[in-house]
Design a protein around this motif. Structure first.
Motif, PDB file in Angstrom:
ATOM      1  N   PHE A  88       0.821  -1.211   0.000  1.00 35.21           N
ATOM      2  CA  PHE A  88       0.000   0.000   0.000  1.00 35.21           C
ATOM      3  C   PHE A  88       0.856   1.263   0.000  1.00 35.21           C
ATOM      4  CE2 PHE A  88      -2.498  -3.320   2.168  1.00 35.21           C
ATOM      5  CZ  PHE A  88      -3.561  -3.397   1.285  1.00 35.21           C
ATOM      6  N   SER A  89       2.014   1.183   0.649  1.00 34.27           N
ATOM      7  CA  SER A  89       2.911   2.343   0.660  1.00 34.27           C
ATOM      8  C   SER A  89       3.447   2.630  -0.735  1.00 34.27           C
ATOM      9  CB  SER A  89       4.067   2.097   1.633  1.00 34.27           C
ATOM     10  OG  SER A  89       4.853   0.989   1.223  1.00 34.27           O
ATOM     11  N   VAL A  90       3.750   1.569  -1.487  1.00 37.82           N
ATOM     12  CA  VAL A  90       4.226   1.759  -2.858  1.00 37.82           C
ATOM     13  C   VAL A  90       3.145   2.396  -3.720  1.00 37.82           C
ATOM     14  CG1 VAL A  90       4.977   0.577  -4.952  1.00 37.82           C
ATOM     15  CG2 VAL A  90       5.897  -0.121  -2.731  1.00 37.82           C
ATOM     16  N   VAL A  91       1.919   1.892  -3.584  1.00 36.92           N
ATOM     17  CA  VAL A  91       0.805   2.427  -4.373  1.00 36.92           C
ATOM     18  C   VAL A  91       0.563   3.891  -4.035  1.00 36.92           C
ATOM     19  CG1 VAL A  91      -1.666   2.252  -4.815  1.00 36.92           C
ATOM     20  CG2 VAL A  91      -0.279   0.174  -4.649  1.00 36.92           C
ATOM     21  N   ILE A  92       0.574   4.225  -2.746  1.00 36.30           N
ATOM     22  CA  ILE A  92       0.362   5.614  -2.337  1.00 36.30           C
ATOM     23  C   ILE A  92       1.475   6.515  -2.875  1.00 36.30           C
ATOM     24  CG2 ILE A  92       0.292   7.168  -0.345  1.00 36.30           C
ATOM     25  CD1 ILE A  92      -1.084   4.934   1.207  1.00 36.30           C
ATOM     26  N   MET A  93       2.702   6.025  -2.846  1.00 36.83           N
ATOM     27  CA  MET A  93       3.816   6.802  -3.348  1.00 36.83           C
ATOM     28  C   MET A  93       3.652   7.096  -4.835  1.00 36.83           C
ATOM     29  SD  MET A  93       7.880   5.989  -3.590  1.00 36.83           S
ATOM     30  CE  MET A  93       7.654   5.289  -5.202  1.00 36.83           C
ATOM     31  N   LEU A  94       3.258   6.086  -5.605  1.00 42.94           N
ATOM     32  CA  LEU A  94       3.066   6.277  -7.039  1.00 42.94           C
ATOM     33  C   LEU A  94       1.907   7.227  -7.325  1.00 42.94           C
ATOM     34  CD1 LEU A  94       3.658   2.645  -8.382  1.00 42.94           C
ATOM     35  CD2 LEU A  94       5.206   4.610  -8.502  1.00 42.94           C
ATOM     36  N   ILE A  95       0.862   7.182  -6.510  1.00 42.09           N
ATOM     37  CA  ILE A  95      -0.258   8.110  -6.679  1.00 42.09           C
ATOM     38  C   ILE A  95       0.195   9.543  -6.435  1.00 42.09           C
ATOM     39  CG2 ILE A  95      -2.469   8.833  -5.707  1.00 42.09           C
ATOM     40  CD1 ILE A  95      -3.118   5.898  -5.234  1.00 42.09           C
ATOM     41  N   ILE A 133      10.761 -12.714 -15.365  1.00 39.07           N
ATOM     42  CA  ILE A 133      11.897 -13.636 -15.331  1.00 39.07           C
ATOM     43  C   ILE A 133      12.489 -13.760 -13.933  1.00 39.07           C
ATOM     44  CG2 ILE A 133      14.222 -14.056 -16.231  1.00 39.07           C
ATOM     45  CD1 ILE A 133      13.390 -12.752 -18.824  1.00 39.07           C
ATOM     46  N   TYR A 134      12.637 -12.650 -13.246  1.00 39.13           N
ATOM     47  CA  TYR A 134      13.302 -12.674 -11.939  1.00 39.13           C
ATOM     48  C   TYR A 134      12.328 -12.512 -10.769  1.00 39.13           C
ATOM     49  CZ  TYR A 134      17.433 -12.101 -14.853  1.00 39.13           C
ATOM     50  OH  TYR A 134      18.405 -12.279 -15.806  1.00 39.13           O
ATOM     51  N   HIS A 135      11.048 -12.348 -11.051  1.00 33.79           N
ATOM     52  CA  HIS A 135      10.007 -12.261 -10.015  1.00 33.79           C
ATOM     53  C   HIS A 135      10.311 -11.181  -8.971  1.00 33.79           C
ATOM     54  CE1 HIS A 135       8.350 -15.919 -11.725  1.00 33.79           C
ATOM     55  NE2 HIS A 135       9.550 -16.470 -11.645  1.00 33.79           N
ATOM     56  N   LEU A 136      10.661 -10.010  -9.479  1.00 32.24           N
ATOM     57  CA  LEU A 136      11.005  -8.898  -8.585  1.00 32.24           C
ATOM     58  C   LEU A 136       9.884  -7.859  -8.529  1.00 32.24           C
ATOM     59  CD1 LEU A 136      14.743  -8.362  -9.638  1.00 32.24           C
ATOM     60  CD2 LEU A 136      13.867  -9.582  -7.631  1.00 32.24           C
ATOM     61  N   TRP A 137       8.643  -8.346  -8.553  1.00 36.42           N
ATOM     62  CA  TRP A 137       7.517  -7.432  -8.554  1.00 36.42           C
ATOM     63  C   TRP A 137       7.471  -6.557  -7.304  1.00 36.42           C
ATOM     64  CZ3 TRP A 137       5.675  -7.325 -13.212  1.00 36.42           C
ATOM     65  CH2 TRP A 137       5.594  -8.484 -13.979  1.00 36.42           C
ATOM     66  N   HIS A 138       8.019  -7.032  -6.222  1.00 31.95           N
ATOM     67  CA  HIS A 138       7.925  -6.298  -4.964  1.00 31.95           C
ATOM     68  C   HIS A 138       8.835  -5.073  -4.931  1.00 31.95           C
ATOM     69  CE1 HIS A 138      11.399  -8.916  -4.569  1.00 31.95           C
ATOM     70  NE2 HIS A 138      11.822  -8.161  -3.565  1.00 31.95           N
ATOM     71  N   ILE A 139       9.803  -5.023  -5.837  1.00 32.21           N
ATOM     72  CA  ILE A 139      10.774  -3.926  -5.789  1.00 32.21           C
ATOM     73  C   ILE A 139      10.948  -3.216  -7.123  1.00 32.21           C
ATOM     74  CG2 ILE A 139      12.762  -5.375  -6.343  1.00 32.21           C
ATOM     75  CD1 ILE A 139      12.634  -2.417  -3.845  1.00 32.21           C
ATOM     76  N   ASN A 140      10.540  -3.850  -8.253  1.00 31.61           N
ATOM     77  CA  ASN A 140      10.862  -3.249  -9.552  1.00 31.61           C
ATOM     78  C   ASN A 140      10.027  -2.017  -9.886  1.00 31.61           C
ATOM     79  OD1 ASN A 140       8.440  -4.482 -10.058  1.00 31.61           O
ATOM     80  ND2 ASN A 140       9.112  -5.550 -11.920  1.00 31.61           N
ATOM     81  N   TRP A 141       9.076  -1.639  -9.041  1.00 28.81           N
ATOM     82  CA  TRP A 141       8.347  -0.385  -9.228  1.00 28.81           C
ATOM     83  C   TRP A 141       9.263   0.828  -9.199  1.00 28.81           C
ATOM     84  CZ3 TRP A 141       9.276   2.854  -5.249  1.00 28.81           C
ATOM     85  CH2 TRP A 141       9.669   2.275  -4.046  1.00 28.81           C
ATOM     86  N   ILE A 142      10.427   0.654  -8.563  1.00 28.01           N
ATOM     87  CA  ILE A 142      11.356   1.775  -8.419  1.00 28.01           C
ATOM     88  C   ILE A 142      11.962   2.173  -9.765  1.00 28.01           C
ATOM     89  CG2 ILE A 142      13.523   0.504  -8.061  1.00 28.01           C
ATOM     90  CD1 ILE A 142      14.087   2.420  -5.737  1.00 28.01           C
ATOM     91  N   ILE A 143      11.788   1.330 -10.785  1.00 28.78           N
ATOM     92  CA  ILE A 143      12.331   1.627 -12.110  1.00 28.78           C
ATOM     93  C   ILE A 143      11.770   2.937 -12.658  1.00 28.78           C
ATOM     94  CG2 ILE A 143      12.344   0.850 -14.518  1.00 28.78           C
ATOM     95  CD1 ILE A 143      12.457  -2.021 -13.430  1.00 28.78           C
TER      96      ILE A 143
END
Length: 326
Positions: A223-230, A293-303
């Motif tokens: 939820f923190s990631v989603v709020i940050m992107l919003i 491929i690397y299943h980094l969904w939890h962190i790759n939002w930072i791209i």
């Protein structure tokens, strides 16, 4: 007098229809008219008065040289914008920037939805298989991106007919219209500054919100990631919309340089567009590869925040280096 008026019209027929030339023509006509009536009162005949007036004021090259307008004679004729044309340009800019801003927001929110779906699956709050969840998230992201691309194209087409204003600067404004635009710009400037400050604050606070919510536990990470992107998407919209409108006033007034927009300004725009067209598709590709491929969904939002920073850094560096070489 009709002969003098026709002669004067022929003198200026081949010259640029600029404000300076029109002012020169009006002043020259007034002088010729005064001289004509002075000669008539002195007892000269019609033909004699006309002949003397034309002989004294008939050399346009000497007149232009005397008034210091020799450079204007050779320049491309500039269109004088009417008040309705200026209003249409400002209205089209507001419409185009609004939809371009919405497109930028959709690109960011598409990533937020994908991260949210995957996070809800991993936390067990969304009872679907991983394959279906990832497929749904990717589909939503691609739909958002496709819609955004359509909005970008639509916004560009809205402004395409104003190239003589937006990029070439090949126009002029009457005194009344210029005064009105300057007043509108002054009235809009506090709003622009306020939205700029709000946008910067949102960008700075977005990671603060992320780290603050993370202190409450891993369950709040998604939820923190989603709020940050919003928050970032709101800031981007403010930058795009209000920045474009303010830039439209500057373009109309040609405030970057007294003689219009420089080649350096145009080069910066083209270079920024070229860099953006490479960085953002590349960011999406890296995002998808790192996830599938690397299943980094939890962190790759930072791209995406990194891509925005790289784009801004390149734009600033190019502007500084370009001006340093001049």
């Amino acid at each position: 007098m009709d002969t003098i008026i026709s002669y004067l019209d022929n003198m200026f027929a081949s010259l640029p229809n600029t404000r300076q030339m029109r002012e020169l023509k009006d002043e020259l006509f007034n002088n010729m008219e005064d001289k004509y009536y002075e000669l008539k009162q002195a007892g000269k005949s019609e033909n004699e008065a006309i002949g003397i007036v034309i002989s004294e004021f008939g050399n346009i090259d000497e007149i232009i040289e005397e008034f210091g307008l020799s450079e204007i004679k050779d320049e491309e004729a500039k269109q004088v914008l009417t008040e309705s044309e200026v209003d249409n340009y400002l209205h089209s800019t507001r419409t185009a920037s609004k939809w371009i801003g919405v497109g930028a927001v959709l690109c960011i929110l598409g990533s937020a939805v994908l991260v949210l779906i995957i996070g809800l699956m991993e936390s067990g709050l969304l009872k679907i298989s991983e394959e279906i969840g990832v497929l749904a998230g990717i589909s939503i992201l691609l739909v958002f991106v496709a819609t955004a691309v359509g909005l970008f194209i639509y916004g560009g087409l809205k402004l395409d007919k104003f190239k003589h204003i937006g990029s070439k600067g090949n126009f002029d404004l009457s005194y009344q219209v210029r005064e009105r635009i300057e007043d509108e710009k002054r009235a809009f400037q506090p709003t622009f500054m306020l939205t700029l400050i709000i946008g910067v604050v949102l960008i700075i606070l977005s990671p603060v919100v992320l780290f603050t919510l993370l202190t409450f536990g891993e369950n709040f990470a998604i939820f923190s990631v989603v709020i940050m992107l919003i928050l970032v998407s709101i800031a981007v919209y403010l930058f795009v919309y209000f920045g474009s409108v303010y830039d439209a006033y500057n373009r109309l007034l040609k405030t970057k340089k007294a003689n219009g927009w420089t080649n350096q300004d145009h080069n910066e725009e083209r270079m920024n567009d070229a860099v953006a067209s490479i960085i953002w598709p590349l960011a999406v590709i890296i995002f998808l590869i790192s996830g599938f491929i690397y299943h980094l969904w939890h962190i790759n939002w930072i791209i995406f925040p990194i891509a925005a920073l790289i784009s801004a850094m390149f734009s600033g560096a190019y502007a500084i280096l370009g001006r340093k070489d001049k």
